[in-house]
Design a protein around this motif. Structure first.
Motif, short mmCIF file in Angstrom:
data_model
loop_
_atom_site.label_atom_id
_atom_site.label_comp_id
_atom_site.label_asym_id
_atom_site.label_seq_id
_atom_site.Cartn_x
_atom_site.Cartn_y
_atom_site.Cartn_z
N ALA A 52 4.80 -3.99 -2.65
CA ALA A 52 3.92 -4.69 -2.04
C ALA A 52 3.34 -4.06 -0.84
O ALA A 52 3.96 -3.30 -0.19
CB ALA A 52 4.48 -6.25 -1.93
N SER A 53 2.08 -4.66 -0.36
CA SER A 53 1.76 -4.22 1.06
C SER A 53 1.52 -5.38 1.87
O SER A 53 1.23 -6.40 1.33
CB SER A 53 0.42 -3.24 1.15
OG SER A 53 -0.41 -3.84 0.65
N PHE A 54 1.51 -5.21 3.31
CA PHE A 54 1.33 -6.43 4.07
C PHE A 54 -0.04 -6.30 4.96
O PHE A 54 -0.49 -5.23 5.19
CB PHE A 54 2.40 -6.81 4.98
CG PHE A 54 3.43 -6.64 4.24
CD1 PHE A 54 4.10 -7.59 3.12
CD2 PHE A 54 4.60 -5.65 4.57
CE1 PHE A 54 5.32 -7.50 2.52
CE2 PHE A 54 5.69 -5.69 3.60
CZ PHE A 54 5.91 -6.39 2.67
N GLU A 342 -7.38 1.94 0.54
CA GLU A 342 -7.99 0.32 0.77
C GLU A 342 -7.62 0.25 2.28
O GLU A 342 -8.56 -0.49 3.01
CB GLU A 342 -7.55 -0.49 -0.09
CG GLU A 342 -7.89 -0.61 -1.58
CD GLU A 342 -7.45 -1.57 -2.25
OE1 GLU A 342 -7.74 -1.47 -3.43
OE2 GLU A 342 -6.67 -2.37 -1.76
N LEU A 343 -6.38 0.48 2.74
CA LEU A 343 -6.12 0.24 4.00
C LEU A 343 -6.84 1.21 4.95
O LEU A 343 -7.29 0.70 6.02
CB LEU A 343 -4.70 0.60 4.45
CG LEU A 343 -3.54 -0.35 3.59
CD1 LEU A 343 -2.13 -0.28 3.99
CD2 LEU A 343 -3.72 -1.86 4.48
N LEU A 411 -1.34 -2.77 11.47
CA LEU A 411 -2.03 -1.94 10.60
C LEU A 411 -1.60 -0.51 10.59
O LEU A 411 -1.29 0.35 9.62
CB LEU A 411 -3.47 -2.04 10.38
CG LEU A 411 -4.08 -3.45 10.06
CD1 LEU A 411 -5.53 -3.39 10.08
CD2 LEU A 411 -3.56 -3.94 8.54
N ASN A 412 -1.41 0.21 11.85
CA ASN A 412 -1.03 1.41 11.90
C ASN A 412 0.30 1.68 11.52
O ASN A 412 0.84 2.57 10.79
CB ASN A 412 -1.15 1.98 13.33
CG ASN A 412 -2.53 1.95 13.64
OD1 ASN A 412 -3.49 2.39 13.09
ND2 ASN A 412 -2.71 1.91 14.96
N SER A 413 1.30 0.50 11.77
CA SER A 413 2.65 0.57 11.22
C SER A 413 2.78 0.57 9.93
O SER A 413 3.61 1.31 9.22
CB SER A 413 3.39 -0.49 12.06
OG SER A 413 4.69 -0.63 11.52
N GLU A 414 2.01 -0.33 9.15
CA GLU A 414 1.84 -0.46 7.67
C GLU A 414 1.57 0.63 7.22
O GLU A 414 2.01 1.36 6.34
CB GLU A 414 0.93 -1.58 7.60
CG GLU A 414 1.02 -1.99 5.90
CD GLU A 414 1.99 -2.38 5.15
OE1 GLU A 414 2.08 -2.58 3.86
OE2 GLU A 414 3.08 -2.75 5.97
N ILE A 415 0.46 1.06 7.56
CA ILE A 415 -0.17 2.60 6.98
C ILE A 415 0.84 3.74 7.10
O ILE A 415 1.16 4.65 6.22
CB ILE A 415 -1.34 3.09 7.81
CG1 ILE A 415 -2.65 2.28 7.49
CG2 ILE A 415 -1.74 4.55 7.25
CD1 ILE A 415 -3.78 2.29 8.21
#
Length: 856
Positions: A52-54, A342-343, A411-415
C-alpha cells in the motif's frame, strides 16, 4: 502497539458516512485491522499495508488521509492533524520494517543470492518529515480504555456489511468478557495471534450461508483461541491469580493453564515424531546410496541412474517455483512503478498550486504596501471592514501554505520510501534471477553427468546381458528425445541469460548450437556437449561476461593499447565485434575507392582459371552454418564474388583451398561484401607470411616444423607419447593453421580466437594450438594405440567447451612466447626445407637423366 480510534469513510451508493472504528496494526502480517470497538473479538476487515501507499490532501480537510492498496482506497480521518501525521509516519515505518524483513532470504539460501542483499537492513532515515510526538490521548494502549467516540445515532456506527461479526462481538461483550478478560479486556492484546481472512467480504458470504450454527461455532472457536493465548507463556498469570480472591477461581485458572500446556506438549511430541521420521528417511537414503555405490553389478548401477533422474526432477520443480515467485515479483514491481508515477504527477500538481497561491500572496502584499504608503487615500477608499477581510484572507492563505508544506514534506518522504522499496524489490529480483541461473547451470551439469554415465554404459553394451542391454538402449533413446532448446525456451526470459540460452538451434552467426553427428553413437556425445556449453555460459554470465560487456560498453574511440589487447583476448561481445574488426582491417589495409567494384566487373567479363575450383568448394563451405548449408542461401553468391575478386586482386595466389572458409567467417561477422574482401586481403597479405597459400605451401610446412619444436618444449610428455606411437601431428594441425581453426572449434571459441588473431597475428594460432593439446593432454596420454590416437585427434577439438579455460592456458600458462623466437625458428626451418627441396630436385633431375640414357 500501534492502535487507536479513527473515522473510516463508508460509501453506500451515493451516501457517504463517517464511522468510528478501532484500528490495530498486526506486525506478523503487516495488516491494519479495524473493529467497531476496542472490546470486539472479531475484526470487521483488514488493510494490507505491504503493497500500500499513503497520501494526504489538504483539500479533503484536516486529519483526513488515504491508504491506497492495489484493490481499494481507504479514506480515514484522525481527530487532529498531529494524530494524522503520527499515524502516517508510523505506518510508513512499519511497512518498511516488514518489507525489509520479507526481502531477506532464508539461512539456507545460496551465498550468491544473499550477497546483493547485504547491507540493506540498516537504512538511513532521511529527515523529510520530523518525528511526530505520540498523541497519547488518541493513540496507544490508554486510548483503548477511553470510551469510543459517539456518533449521532447508534445504528450509524454499526457495520451492515458484517452482521454476523457484529452479532458475535455483541454476544461476547455481553456473556464472555467478564469471565475471561475482566472489565478492561481489549482486542489488541491478542490480535497478532489471531487468524483473519484476507477478504472480509468473501468470509462474510460464507458465514451467511452457514447460518446461525456457523456463527455460534466461530464464536466458540475465537473464545478458545483467546483462552489459549492468554494462558500460553503465562502472560499476566500472577495478576489473574491475585485478582481472583476465590480459591475455586484460582484453581480454575491453573487447570486451564495445565490444559494449554498439555496441548502444547502434545504438539511438540508430534513435531519430534516428524523429525525422527525425517531423520530415519535420510539415514535410509544414505544407506541405500552407499549400497548403490559399493555394488558391482550393472543392475545396481542402473538403479543409481534412476536415483539421479529423481534428483533432476526435484531440481526442475524447484526451478518452476522460483519462476512463479519471479512472476509475482514482476507484478508487484509493475504496481509500484505505476503508483510512483501517480505520486510524481500529484506532487507536480501540488507544486503548481503552491506556486499559484504564492503569486496571489505576493500580489496582495504588494497591493497592501501601495495602499498603506498613502494613509489619507487609504482612509478615503478602504473601510476598516475591507481591511479586516483582507487580513483574514491572508491568514487563511498562510495556514494553507503551512498545510501544503507539511503535505509536501510527507509526500517527499512517501516517494522516497516507495523508491527504496522498489529498489529493494529490483535487487531481490536480480538475486532471484542469479539464483535461477545457478540452479539451471547445476541442472545442466547433472544432466550432462547422467548422459556421460549413459555413454559409458553404451560403450559397455556388447558385454551386458540382453535384458540389461535393452534397458540401456531404451534409456539412451529416451535421453536423445530430450530437447535442450525446449528448456531454453521455457527458461527465464531475462537479460542475464538470454544471450547464452538460445531459443533456436543456431547462434547469432548461424552456427549450430548442437553438433549434428551422423554416426548414431556420437549423438549422445552431441547432447553432452550442448549441456556443457549451456552450463558454462550460465555460470560465467554474471562473473565474467557481464563485467566484460560493461568494459566494452565504456570503450569509446578505438586506439592500440595494452588494455585493448587484454579486452580483445578476453573476447569481443557480439554487438561490438563488427565495429572492432572493421577498425582492425582499416588500420592495415587502405581501401582503394571503387577497387572492389572494378574487380567484380573484371570477373564478369573474363573467367578466372580458378573459377571452376571455387564453384566446387562453395557447397563444402561451413556446412554446419545455416547461411551456407543450402545452395540457395543468400551468402553463397556473396562468397563467390568475394573469392573471384580476390583471385583477380592477387594473381600470384589466385585461389587456394581454405580461402573460402576464411572469407565465409569474415562475411558472417562483417556482413558487407567489400569489408569481407578487405578482411581476406588483410589475413593473406599482412598477417600470414608470404607463400602461405602458394602452390607449394612452403611457409605452411615451415610452421608445422616450428610447431613441433614448440610442442616438444612446452609439452614434452605429450610429444614423447606421439613419438612412441609414431604420430605425425601435422596431419591434424596443418588444416588448423591454414584456415585458423575454422570447422575445428565450436563457434563461440572460434570467434574469440579470430578476435585475437586479427589483432595480434599468427602467434595467436601457435598459442591456441598448443593450448588445445594442453587442454586434452591427460586424455591423450591415456590412449596407447596409434589408431585410437588418430581417431581421437580427429574430433577432440569439438570436445572443448570451456573457452575461458582454453584462453587462460593460451595466454597465461604458455608464457613466455616471444615473437622474435617465432621469427628465428621460421627462418631456420625455411632454410632447412629449401635445402631439402633442392636436394629432391637434384635427385629428380638425376633420375630423369638416368632414365633418358637407359632408353635405346
Amino acid at each position: 502497539k500501534l492502535c487507536g480510534y479513527l473515522n473510516k469513510l463508508g460509501i453506500k451508493g451515493p451516501i457517504k458516512t463517517w464511522k468510528s472504528r478501532w484500528f490495530f496494526y498486526d506486525e506478523n502480517k503487516c495488516h491494519l485491522l479495524y473493529y467497531r470497538t476496542a472490546q470486539d473479538i472479531n475484526p470487521l476487515g483488514s488493510i494490507d499495508l505491504s503493497s500500500a501507499s499513503f497520501d494526504c490532501k489538504v483539500e479533503n480537510g484536516e486529519g483526513v488521509f488515504e491508504i491506497r492498496t492495489p484493490s481499494r482506497v481507504f479514506t480515514l480521518k484522525a481527530i487532529s492533524k498531529q494524530a494524522m501525521m503520527y499515524w502516517l509516519q508510523q505506518l510508513q515505518m512499519r511497512r518498511w520494517e516488514f518489507c525489509s524483513t520479507q526481502s531477506r532470504f532464508p539461512v539456507g539460501s545460496s551465498q550468491l543470492v544473499n550477497e546483493p542483499l547485504a547491507g540493506r537492513t540498516n537504512v538511513d532515515n532521511e529527515d523529510f518529515l520530523p518525528l511526530v510526538k505520540t498523541p497519547t490521548e488518541a493513540v496507544g494502549l490508554k486510548a483503548a480504555s477511553l470510551p469510543a467516540p459517539q456518533t449521532s445515532t447508534t445504528l450509524q456506527n454499526i457495520s451492515l456489511k458484517h452482521p454476523w461479526t457484529e452479532i458475535q462481538n455483541t454476544v461476547y461483550n455481553i456473556c464472555g468478557s467478564k469471565q475471561l478478560w475482566g472489565n478492561n479486556g481489549n482486542v489488541f492484546s491478542f490480535s497478532e495471534f489471531q487468524e483473519h481472512p484476507e477478504n472480509p467480504d468473501e468470509e462474510q458470504e460464507a458465514e451467511m450461508e452457514a447460518g446461525c450454527a456457523g456463527a455460534c461455532y466461530l464464536a466458540v472457536l475465537n473464545w478458545v483461541r483467546k483462552a489459549r493465548w492468554m494462558n500460553s507463556g503465562f502472560p499476566g498469570l500472577s495478576e489473574e491469580l491475585s485478582r481472583e480472591r476465590n480459591p475455586t477461581d484460582k484453581v480454575s485458572v491453573l487447570q486451564q493453564q495445565i490444559l494449554t500446556l498439555t496441548e502444547e506438549v502434545k504438539s511438540q511430541k508430534e513435531l519430534v515424531k516428524l523429525l525422527h521420521k525425517a531423520l530415519e528417511a535420510a539415514q535410509q537414503e544414505k544407506r541405500v546410496s552407499s549400497m548403490y555405490l559399493t555394488a558391482a553389478e550393472d543392475k545396481d548401477r542402473l538403479e543409481l541412474v534412476r536415483h539421479k533422474v529423481r534428483q533432476i526432477a526435484d531440481l526442475t520443480s524447484r526451478l518452476e517455483a522460483l519462476e512463479q515467485e519471479k512472476k509475482e515479483l514482476e507484478q508487484i514491481l509493475t504496481l509500484r512503478d505505476s503508483h510512483i508515477q501517480e505520486l510524481k504527477e500529484h506532487v507536480q500538481l501540488l507544486m503548481e498550486k503552491n506556486h499559484a497561491k504564492q503569486e496571489v500572496i505576493m500580489a496582495l502584499t504588494e497591493q497592501m504596501a501601495r495602499e498603506l504608503s498613502d494613509p489619507l487615500q487609504e482612509a478615503n477608499t478602504i473601510t476598516a471592514e475591507t481591511l479586516y477581510k483582507q487580513q483574514e484572507e491572508i491568514e487563511h492563505l498562510k495556514d494553507d501554505i503551512d498545510a501544503y508544506k507539511t503535505q509536501n514534506q510527507f509526500l517527499n518522504s512517501e516517494i522516497h520510501q516507495v523508491t527504496r522499496l522498489w529498489t529493494s524489490v529490483a535487487e531481490n529480483e536480480k538475486a532471484l534471477l542469479m539464483k535461477c541461473a545457478c540452479l539451471q547451470a547445476r541442472n545442466c551439469q547433472m544432466e550432462s553427468k547422467y548422459l556421460t554415465v549413459l555413454r559409458k554404459l553404451q560403450e559397455a553394451v556388447p558385454g551386458l546381458p540382453s535384458s540389461h542391454a535393452e534397458l540401456v538402449r531404451n534409456l539412451i533413446q529416451e535421453a536423445l528425445q530430450w530437447d535442450v532448446k525446449e528448456e531454453a525456451e521455457e527458461a527465464l526470459s531475462f537479460e542475464l541469460t538470454s544471450a547464452f540460452c538460445p531459443s533456436s538451434e543456431y547462434d547469432e552467426y548461424g552456427f549450430m548450437t548442437v553438433p549434428d553427428y551422423e554416426v548414431e553413437d556420437w549423438k549422445l556425445l552431441a547432447k553432452i556437449q550442448a549441456l556443457e556449453i549451456k552450463s558454462n555460459n550460465l555460470r560465467s554470465q554474471e562473473v565474467v561476461e557481464k563485467p566484460l560487456r560493461d568494459k566494452w560498453n565504456s570503450v569509446g574511440e578505438l586506439s592500440p593499447s595494452a588494455e585493448l589487447k587484454s579486452l580483445i583476448r578476453s573476447g569481443i561481445p557480439v554487438e561490438h565485434r563488427q565495429r572492432v574488426w572493421r577498425w582492425i582491417v582499416s588500420r592495415h589495409c587502405s581501401h582503394l575507392p571503387d577497387h572492389y567494384q572494378r574487380l567484380l566487373r573484371q570477373s564478369k567479363s573474363t573467367e578466372h582459371p580458378a573459377c571452376r575450383q571455387i564453384e566446387l568448394d562453395l557447397p563444402r563451405t561451413l556446412t554446419n552454418n545455416k547461411h551456407f548449408s543450402s545452395p540457395t542461401s543468400q551468402l553463397i553468391p556473396k562468397l563467390r564474388r568475394v573469392l573471384l575478386a580476390f583471385s583477380w586482386h592477387n594473381p600470384a595466389i589466385g585461389y587456394c583451398q581454405g580461402l573460402n572458409r576464411l572469407a565465409a567467417v569474415a562475411l558472417l561477422v562483417l556482413e558487407d561484401e567489400e569489408s569481407a574482401f578487405w578482411c581476406l586481403v588483410h589475413i593473406v597479405e599482412n598477417i600470414m607470411p608470404a607463400d602461405y597459400y602458394s602452390d607449394t605451401l612452403i611457409t605452411s610446412q615451415v610452421d608445422q616444423r616450428v610447431f613441433k619444436d614448440f610442442l616438444s618444449e612446452k609439452l614434452p610428455r605429450l610429444m614423447a607419447h606421439f613419438e612412441q606411437y609414431r604420430i605425425d601431428v601435422s596431419l591434424i594441425t596443418f588444416n588448423w593453421f591454414l584456415v585458423v581453426f575454422v570447422d575445428s572449434l565450436v563457434s563461440d571459441i572460434l570467434l574469440r580466437v579470430w578476435d585475437a588473431f586479427l589483432y595480434e597475428g599468427t602467434k595467436v594460432i601457435f598459442r591456441y594450438a598448443l593450448a588445445i593439446f594442453k587442454y586434452n593432454e591427460e586424455e591423450i596420454l591415456r590412449i596407447h594405440d596409434s589408431v585410437e590416437i588418430y581417431q581421437y585427434l580427429r574430433f577432440f577439438t569439438r570436445m572443448i567447451m570451456d573457452g575461458r579455460k582454453l584462453m587462460n592456458i593460451a595466454f597465461n600458462d604458455l608464457n613466455p612466447f616471444p615473437m622474435k623466437l617465432l621469427r628465428n625458428r621460421r627462418s631456420m626451418h625455411r632454410e632447412e626445407l629449401e635445402t631439402e627441396l633442392c636436394e629432391l630436385e637434384q635427385i629428380k633431375a638425376a633420375y630423369v637423366k638416368e632414365r633418358a640414357e637407359q632408353r635405346p
